[in-house]
Motif scaffolding. Structure first.
Motif, PDB file in Angstrom:
ATOM      1  N   GLY A   9     -35.730  -6.415  -0.390  1.00  0.00           N
ATOM      2  CA  GLY A   9     -34.530  -6.280   0.425  1.00  0.00           C
ATOM      3  C   GLY A   9     -34.782  -5.275   1.532  1.00  0.00           C
ATOM      4  O   GLY A   9     -35.920  -4.853   1.769  1.00  0.00           O
ATOM      5  N   VAL A  10     -33.713  -4.857   2.207  1.00  0.00           N
ATOM      6  CA  VAL A  10     -33.889  -3.934   3.326  1.00  0.00           C
ATOM      7  C   VAL A  10     -34.503  -2.610   2.871  1.00  0.00           C
ATOM      8  O   VAL A  10     -35.310  -2.011   3.589  1.00  0.00           O
ATOM      9  N   VAL A  11     -34.176  -2.151   1.665  1.00  0.00           N
ATOM     10  CA  VAL A  11     -34.732  -0.882   1.176  1.00  0.00           C
ATOM     11  C   VAL A  11     -36.228  -1.030   0.906  1.00  0.00           C
ATOM     12  O   VAL A  11     -37.043  -0.189   1.310  1.00  0.00           O
ATOM     13  N   GLY A  12     -36.626  -2.106   0.241  1.00  0.00           N
ATOM     14  CA  GLY A  12     -38.026  -2.299  -0.065  1.00  0.00           C
ATOM     15  C   GLY A  12     -38.890  -2.518   1.166  1.00  0.00           C
ATOM     16  O   GLY A  12     -39.990  -1.958   1.283  1.00  0.00           O
ATOM     17  N   ILE A  13     -38.394  -3.312   2.111  1.00  0.00           N
ATOM     18  CA  ILE A  13     -39.191  -3.615   3.303  1.00  0.00           C
ATOM     19  C   ILE A  13     -39.288  -2.402   4.225  1.00  0.00           C
ATOM     20  O   ILE A  13     -40.353  -2.132   4.807  1.00  0.00           O
ATOM     21  N   THR A  14     -38.216  -1.638   4.376  1.00  0.00           N
ATOM     22  CA  THR A  14     -38.319  -0.427   5.190  1.00  0.00           C
ATOM     23  C   THR A  14     -39.263   0.580   4.548  1.00  0.00           C
ATOM     24  O   THR A  14     -40.001   1.284   5.238  1.00  0.00           O
ATOM     25  N   THR A  15     -39.271   0.630   3.224  1.00  0.00           N
ATOM     26  CA  THR A  15     -40.211   1.517   2.532  1.00  0.00           C
ATOM     27  C   THR A  15     -41.648   1.072   2.765  1.00  0.00           C
ATOM     28  O   THR A  15     -42.537   1.898   3.029  1.00  0.00           O
ATOM     29  N   ASN A 377     -36.307   4.504  -5.270  1.00  0.00           N
ATOM     30  CA  ASN A 377     -35.594   4.407  -3.992  1.00  0.00           C
ATOM     31  C   ASN A 377     -34.605   3.260  -4.143  1.00  0.00           C
ATOM     32  O   ASN A 377     -34.848   2.131  -3.728  1.00  0.00           O
ATOM     33  N   THR A 378     -33.469   3.556  -4.748  1.00  0.00           N
ATOM     34  CA  THR A 378     -32.549   2.508  -5.165  1.00  0.00           C
ATOM     35  C   THR A 378     -31.150   3.086  -5.341  1.00  0.00           C
ATOM     36  O   THR A 378     -30.942   4.292  -5.244  1.00  0.00           O
ATOM     37  N   GLY A 379     -30.165   2.206  -5.558  1.00  0.00           N
ATOM     38  CA  GLY A 379     -28.791   2.659  -5.800  1.00  0.00           C
ATOM     39  C   GLY A 379     -28.042   3.056  -4.551  1.00  0.00           C
ATOM     40  O   GLY A 379     -27.272   4.012  -4.557  1.00  0.00           O
ATOM     41  N   HIS A 380     -28.202   2.291  -3.450  1.00  0.00           N
ATOM     42  CA  HIS A 380     -27.631   2.671  -2.161  1.00  0.00           C
ATOM     43  C   HIS A 380     -26.183   2.225  -1.947  1.00  0.00           C
ATOM     44  O   HIS A 380     -25.595   2.530  -0.912  1.00  0.00           O
ATOM     45  N   GLY A 381     -25.622   1.496  -2.886  1.00  0.00           N
ATOM     46  CA  GLY A 381     -24.199   1.193  -2.834  1.00  0.00           C
ATOM     47  C   GLY A 381     -23.753   0.362  -1.659  1.00  0.00           C
ATOM     48  O   GLY A 381     -24.439  -0.552  -1.219  1.00  0.00           O
ATOM     49  N   HIS A 382     -22.575   0.703  -1.117  1.00  0.00           N
ATOM     50  CA  HIS A 382     -21.933  -0.154  -0.130  1.00  0.00           C
ATOM     51  C   HIS A 382     -22.412   0.084   1.294  1.00  0.00           C
ATOM     52  O   HIS A 382     -22.072  -0.704   2.184  1.00  0.00           O
ATOM     53  N   ILE A 383     -23.213   1.132   1.555  1.00  0.00           N
ATOM     54  CA  ILE A 383     -23.790   1.274   2.894  1.00  0.00           C
ATOM     55  C   ILE A 383     -25.315   1.423   2.799  1.00  0.00           C
ATOM     56  O   ILE A 383     -25.927   2.281   3.416  1.00  0.00           O
ATOM     57  N   GLY A 384     -25.897   0.508   2.029  1.00  0.00           N
ATOM     58  CA  GLY A 384     -27.345   0.526   1.880  1.00  0.00           C
ATOM     59  C   GLY A 384     -28.075   0.248   3.180  1.00  0.00           C
ATOM     60  O   GLY A 384     -29.137   0.823   3.444  1.00  0.00           O
ATOM     61  N   TRP A 385     -27.533  -0.620   4.020  1.00  0.00           N
ATOM     62  CA  TRP A 385     -28.105  -0.904   5.340  1.00  0.00           C
ATOM     63  C   TRP A 385     -28.140   0.383   6.160  1.00  0.00           C
ATOM     64  O   TRP A 385     -29.106   0.687   6.845  1.00  0.00           O
ATOM     65  N   THR A 386     -27.075   1.167   6.067  1.00  0.00           N
ATOM     66  CA  THR A 386     -27.018   2.439   6.797  1.00  0.00           C
ATOM     67  C   THR A 386     -28.041   3.446   6.274  1.00  0.00           C
ATOM     68  O   THR A 386     -28.729   4.104   7.050  1.00  0.00           O
ATOM     69  N   MET A 387     -28.165   3.562   4.954  1.00  0.00           N
ATOM     70  CA  MET A 387     -28.987   4.623   4.380  1.00  0.00           C
ATOM     71  C   MET A 387     -30.436   4.227   4.112  1.00  0.00           C
ATOM     72  O   MET A 387     -31.260   5.074   3.775  1.00  0.00           O
ATOM     73  N   SER A 388     -30.760   2.954   4.274  1.00  0.00           N
ATOM     74  CA  SER A 388     -32.076   2.464   3.856  1.00  0.00           C
ATOM     75  C   SER A 388     -33.229   3.078   4.641  1.00  0.00           C
ATOM     76  O   SER A 388     -34.270   3.427   4.061  1.00  0.00           O
ATOM     77  N   ALA A 392     -36.201   5.314   3.073  1.00  0.00           N
ATOM     78  CA  ALA A 392     -37.596   4.854   3.132  1.00  0.00           C
ATOM     79  C   ALA A 392     -38.508   5.950   3.665  1.00  0.00           C
ATOM     80  O   ALA A 392     -39.605   6.189   3.136  1.00  0.00           O
ATOM     81  N   ARG A 393     -38.060   6.627   4.719  1.00  0.00           N
ATOM     82  CA  ARG A 393     -38.862   7.700   5.298  1.00  0.00           C
ATOM     83  C   ARG A 393     -38.993   8.866   4.309  1.00  0.00           C
ATOM     84  O   ARG A 393     -40.068   9.460   4.161  1.00  0.00           O
TER      85      ARG A 393
END
Length: 415
Positions: A9-15, A377-388, A392-393
């Motif tokens: 997802g966005v978290v994994g790919i940005t990481t 790097n998980t559990g980003h809730g309802h604004i995961g796009w914002t915090m991803s 990742a950084r």
């Protein structure tokens, strides 16, 4: 070193991108047929530090109780036989004091602000197109009392550096002419001019292509079955396509993270909260909205997204159930029609439901526990796009032994 990222997802790919930027070898395992097909697909599309308020607030317990009998509540609690729901819910309620809500909101805002800066740096460097808008987001209220309360709440973020402007209904209509016919429904609002929007799925797919072009591997259709652990180390990941090994492993499976973690003795404070969205084609661009808005009374977000609008609402405590039916979308459709009656092809709306990986304090789980080569790097809730992007950084910095510009002792680092 070689890093194996669990989740595309966005978290994994940005990481994966940030680790690749640091010169590491990366492999991503994703069970869907392409990246960003699950939670990252149907979110509101808002990069919104101005929307960093936590759900675990003093108002939440009353809303959840009302939801047992009333259908159109922003938060819905469904009774379940799942014991993890009640354990998680108790921890959530323990975060619902005014003091904790204030502290967690500020922590969340600082991570969101850092994350937006990382995103903007990546976009400037890579030139990714993802239906981006930078006109700000308007958070509007339907009566003066609610507006006054909203302004008081927003002062907390303003004191933390968030830019805001208090605007009346006429100014809202000037900025978004498609609301002219709904002028009488709006008392005023708050503009966060630095908030922005864009398609999380388009961004993630484009970034995945960049990762591949620079030597990263992204293996889709690869379902993770278990992790093999020996002492304080992960030795391999077992999948439906064989075993994979690496020097370091990053767990970014969203709502499925706690299911996998339990198999190796880790308990993560994450529970899935179902969210609903509509993606509706624009029939007439001259009449359709061009500025993202959030109806604070109904908690319905409406985001222009290329040749469509994305409408999101509702958070339902329903376990791992992703099912939905047309009646689940009736209220959000009614609200959107009342605001934007023209220019939208409502008869062609695409209905979607997905799971938000929520923690009790609404902060992601970052860092390590007692496993030396497993990073969370998980559990980003309802604004995961914002915090991803910031997460990742931060993850890349932690793996490299660098300090982070965000105070991680105040973030839920695998707590």
């Amino acid at each position: 070193m070689h890093a194996l990222i669990l989740g595309g997802g966005v978290v994994g790919i940005t990481t994966a991108y940030q680790l690749l930027q640091d010169g590491h070898e990366v492999t991503v395992l994703e069970q869907e047929n392409q990246v960003a097909e699950s939670t990252s697909w149907g979110n509101a599309g808002m990069i919104a530090p101005g929307h960093s308020f936590v759900w675990s607030s003093p108002a939440a317990p009353k809303i959840l109780l009302k939801s047992l009998v009333l259908k159109n509540q922003a938060l819905r609690f469904r009774l379940s036989a799942d014991p993890y729901l009640y354990g998680w819910s108790w921890r959530f309620l323990m975060q619902c004091t005014a003091q904790k809500a204030r502290l967690n909101t500020l922590r969340k805002h600082r991570l969101a602000t850092h994350s937006q800066a990382v995103l903007q740096d990546v976009v400037a460097r890579e030139g990714i197109a993802y239906d981006r808008t930078t006109s700000g987001i308007i958070y509007f209220h339907r009566n003066k009392a609610a507006l006054d309360n909203g302004v008081r709440n927003m002062r907390l973020l303003e004191g933390d550096g968030q830019q805001i402007s208090i605007i009346d209904a006429d100014e809202i209509v000037r900025r978004e002419p498609a609301l002219l016919g709904s002028r009488n429904l709006i008392a005023g609002g708050i503009l966060c001019p630095t908030d922005e929007t864009g398609s999380s799925s388009k961004f993630t797919m484009a970034l995945a292509d960049i990762v591949r072009s620079r030597g990263g591997r992204i293996l889709t259709g690869t379902r993770i079955l278990k992790l093999e652990r020996r002492g304080n180390s992960i030795t391999c990941v077992v999948t439906n396509k064989g075993e994979f090994t690496a020097d370091n492993y990053v767990l970014s499976l969203g709502s499925e993270s706690p299911l996998l973690a339990r198999k190796i003795g880790l308990s993560l404070p994450i529970y899935p909260i179902k969210g609903y969205s509509l993606t509706i084609p624009i029939a007439d661009p001259d009449l359709a909205p061009k500025v993202p808005v959030l109806d604070e009374h109904n908690l319905v977000a409406i985001t222009p997204m290329g040749d469509a609008i994305r409408v999101t609402a509702t958070a339902e405590f329903a376990g791992y159930d992703r099912s939905h039916k047309p009646s689940d979308f009736a209220f959000m459709m009614e609200v959107t029609r009342s605001l934007f009656p023209k220019g939208i092809a409502y008869d062609r709306a695409h209905m979607w439901a997905g799971l938000r990986p929520m923690t009790p304090d609404n902060l992601p789980v970052l860092g390590r526990r007692d496993i030396d080569n497993l990073w969370l790097n998980t559990g980003h809730g309802h604004i995961g796009w914002t915090m991803s992007h910031g997460s990742a950084r931060i993850t890349a910095d932690l793996i490299a032994g660098r300090s982070s510009p965000v105070d991680l002792d105040s973030i839920s680092r695998a707590a």
